[in-house]
Write an enzyme that holds these catalytic residues in place. Structure first.
Site, PDB file in Angstrom:
ATOM      1  N   CYS A   1     -16.969  -7.176   1.747  1.00  0.00           N
ATOM      2  CA  CYS A   1     -17.697  -7.302   2.672  1.00  0.00           C
ATOM      3  C   CYS A   1     -16.755  -7.428   4.054  1.00  0.00           C
ATOM      4  O   CYS A   1     -17.415  -6.994   5.014  1.00  0.00           O
ATOM      5  CB  CYS A   1     -17.947  -9.131   2.744  1.00  0.00           C
ATOM      6  SG  CYS A   1     -16.693 -10.025   2.867  1.00  0.00           S
TER       7      CYS A   1
ATOM      8  N   SER B   1       0.846  -1.380   0.016  1.00  0.00           N
ATOM      9  CA  SER B   1       0.025  -0.092   0.143  1.00  0.00           C
ATOM     10  C   SER B   1       0.784   1.307   0.013  1.00  0.00           C
ATOM     11  O   SER B   1       0.433   2.042  -0.657  1.00  0.00           O
ATOM     12  CB  SER B   1      -1.077   0.078   1.283  1.00  0.00           C
ATOM     13  OG  SER B   1      -1.715  -1.141   1.043  1.00  0.00           O
TER      14      SER B   1
ATOM     15  N   THR C   1      13.712   4.645  11.395  1.00  0.00           N
ATOM     16  CA  THR C   1      14.484   3.665  11.324  1.00  0.00           C
ATOM     17  C   THR C   1      14.220   2.312  10.749  1.00  0.00           C
ATOM     18  O   THR C   1      13.124   1.784  10.723  1.00  0.00           O
ATOM     19  CB  THR C   1      14.755   3.094  12.966  1.00  0.00           C
ATOM     20  OG1 THR C   1      15.173   4.381  13.379  1.00  0.00           O
ATOM     21  CG2 THR C   1      15.836   2.101  13.105  1.00  0.00           C
TER      22      THR C   1
HETATM   23  C1  LIG Z   1      -2.188  -7.294  -0.656  1.00  0.00           C
HETATM   24  C2  LIG Z   1      -1.990  -6.157  -1.953  1.00  0.00           C
HETATM   25  C3  LIG Z   1      -1.739  -4.685  -1.780  1.00  0.00           C
HETATM   26  C4  LIG Z   1      -1.467  -4.299  -0.428  1.00  0.00           C
HETATM   27  O1  LIG Z   1      -0.197  -4.675   0.240  1.00  0.00           O
HETATM   28  P1  LIG Z   1       0.062  -4.594   1.848  1.00  0.00           P
HETATM   29  O2  LIG Z   1       1.335  -4.893   1.877  1.00  0.00           O
HETATM   30  O3  LIG Z   1      -0.968  -5.328   2.437  1.00  0.00           O
HETATM   31  O4  LIG Z   1      -0.089  -2.829   1.924  1.00  0.00           O
HETATM   32  C5  LIG Z   1      -1.795  -4.050  -2.941  1.00  0.00           C
HETATM   33  N1  LIG Z   1      -1.939  -4.407  -4.077  1.00  0.00           N
HETATM   34  C6  LIG Z   1      -2.255  -5.705  -4.110  1.00  0.00           C
HETATM   35  C7  LIG Z   1      -2.832  -6.099  -5.673  1.00  0.00           C
HETATM   36  C8  LIG Z   1      -2.354  -6.635  -3.255  1.00  0.00           C
HETATM   37  O5  LIG Z   1      -2.942  -7.617  -3.409  1.00  0.00           O
END
Ligand SMILES: *Cc1c(COP(=O)(O)O)cnc(C)c1O
Length: 394
Positions: A323, A70, A236
């Protein structure tokens, strides 16, 4: 218990777990400190950076550690937008079925005055590269298209899209969270400028990931602070997490061909079994999909009840819908491929890992068959469908 929700997260591998525990215990120095154990931690990080770069065909300097997929998505898109607006370019191209880390970042930019074009992903869940070309304008600063979709597993023509972006001089970002560690990804060959990845999707730890940014692309900080990561991300570093991520990725890369061949056989067995359920359909292209992804719609039932009853039978899966966020809206991905609301509500995503057995696949098939039949036995929609008061869609 059968865990079939590996697109949501994976179990850490033994290699990654052992490395992580070792560094939690032993490598506790601050990588910014100049004394021995600090420098040791710094070495661990730089070795991980170099290992990760090696797997995706990048230079170590092009790898920035983040808290996960993310954050990498946010930073890639915000950075490209800031570079664009300086040149008066405020148009971004993406698709309707991106992860929310991408879509919500684009919404934020839209509020700031950026114009966003979301491309159609067609019924097969695949974006057409030529449609990307047609959508590019003089003021386009970024194209962002995911490598593989997290709900329906479809793999996008990334190399072709990247080539078009290079020709047109537009930055190209891909959310490759579902792809890295599972299918071959090479930033050079795939013409990628910015790429997001997350460790917990390939048997590494949660809360750590990386952003690849091609040399010369100036990143905008999301987190201000110290000079870590060459001043591009303060704070860090997560030393044990970064080391474990590199170990997990190296392991996944070394076994990729074998794992993909093995798990795709199980996937196809599962698809064949679920197809026997009347009035069901697979979501997304059957061939061009991630080795472990199965996603179906069953008419006349509701995905949430299906999940709860499967959980009672010891099968952990997902509806791939919103959901979990407390919203009753069906999945934006299924709507994007043209599923109508009623059908999209009856969806099931089963995402397999390499260690699944044929016996477990058969157990899933039998359980899904039983549960779908049971739910249909008292579904008012199913009754109307059977009585001919409503028309079957699937
Ligand atoms: C899981 C996922 C994310 C988010 O990754 P995180 O490390 O959980 O923040 C973003 N894009 C896709 C396609 C994902 O499957």
């Amino acid at each position: 218990m059968i865990y079939a929700d590996n697109a949501a997260t994976t179990k850490m591998s033994k290699t990654a777990t052992d490395i992580m525990i070792f560094h939690i215990k032993e490598t506790y120095g601050n990588p910014s400190s100049l004394y021995g154990i600090g420098q040791k931690a710094k070495e661990v990080i730089e070795e991980a950076r170099s290992d990760i770069a090696g797997v995706i065909g990048a230079d170590p300097k092009e790898i920035l550690f983040t808290s996960g997929g993310s954050e990498a998505d946010n930073q890639a898109i915000i950075s490209a937008a800031r570079l664009g607006e300086r040149k008066g370019k405020k148009h971004i191209i993406s698709t309707a079925f991106e992860h929310h880390a991408v879509l919500h970042t684009l919404n934020k930019l839209k509020d700031e005055g950026f114009e966003i074009t979301l491309l159609d992903v067609h019924e097969d869940g695949i974006v057409r590269a030529e449609e990307v070309r047609e959508a590019i304008r003089d003021d386009t600063c970024l194209v962002t298209v995911m490598y593989a979709n997290n709900e329906i597993g479809t793999i996008q023509p990334i190399r072709e899209i990247g080539k078009i972006c290079r020709e047109k001089g537009v930055l190209f970002h891909t959310d490759a969270v579902q792809a890295v560690g599972h299918i071959p990804v090479n930033v050079e060959e795939d013409n990628i400028d910015l790429l997001s990845s997350s460790a917990h999707k390939y048997h590494g730890p949660k809360g750590v990931g990386f952003l690849y940014a091609k040399k010369g692309i100036k990143l905008t900080n999301l987190i201000e602070g110290g000079a870590q990561e060459k001043g591009r991300r303060g704070g860090t570093e997560n030393v044990p997490g970064i080391a474990a991520m590199a170990a997990a990725l190296k392991e996944a890369a070394a076994n990729m061909e074998k794992n993909a061949a093995n798990v795709s056989k199980k996937r196809d067995r599962l698809i064949a079994g679920l197809k026997e359920i009347p009035h069901s359909a697979i979501n997304g292209d059957e061939i061009n999909r991630l080795p472990g992804n199965v996603n179906f719609c069953f008419e006349g039932i509701e995905g949430e009840s299906l999940l709860l009853l499967l959980d009672d039978k010891g099968i952990q899966a997902s509806s791939g819908s919103a959901c979990t966020s407390g919203s009753l809206d069906p999945s934006h991905v299924l709507l994007a491929i043209g599923r109508v609301h009623d059908v999209a509500h009856g969806s099931l995503r089963l995402s397999l890992s390499e260690d699944i057995t044929d016996e477990e696949v058969d157990e899933i098939i039998n359980s899904v068959k039983e549960v779908v039949e049971y739910l249909r036995s008292f579904s008012p929609i199913w009754r109307d469908l059977m009585a001919g008061k409503k028309e079957f869609i699937l």
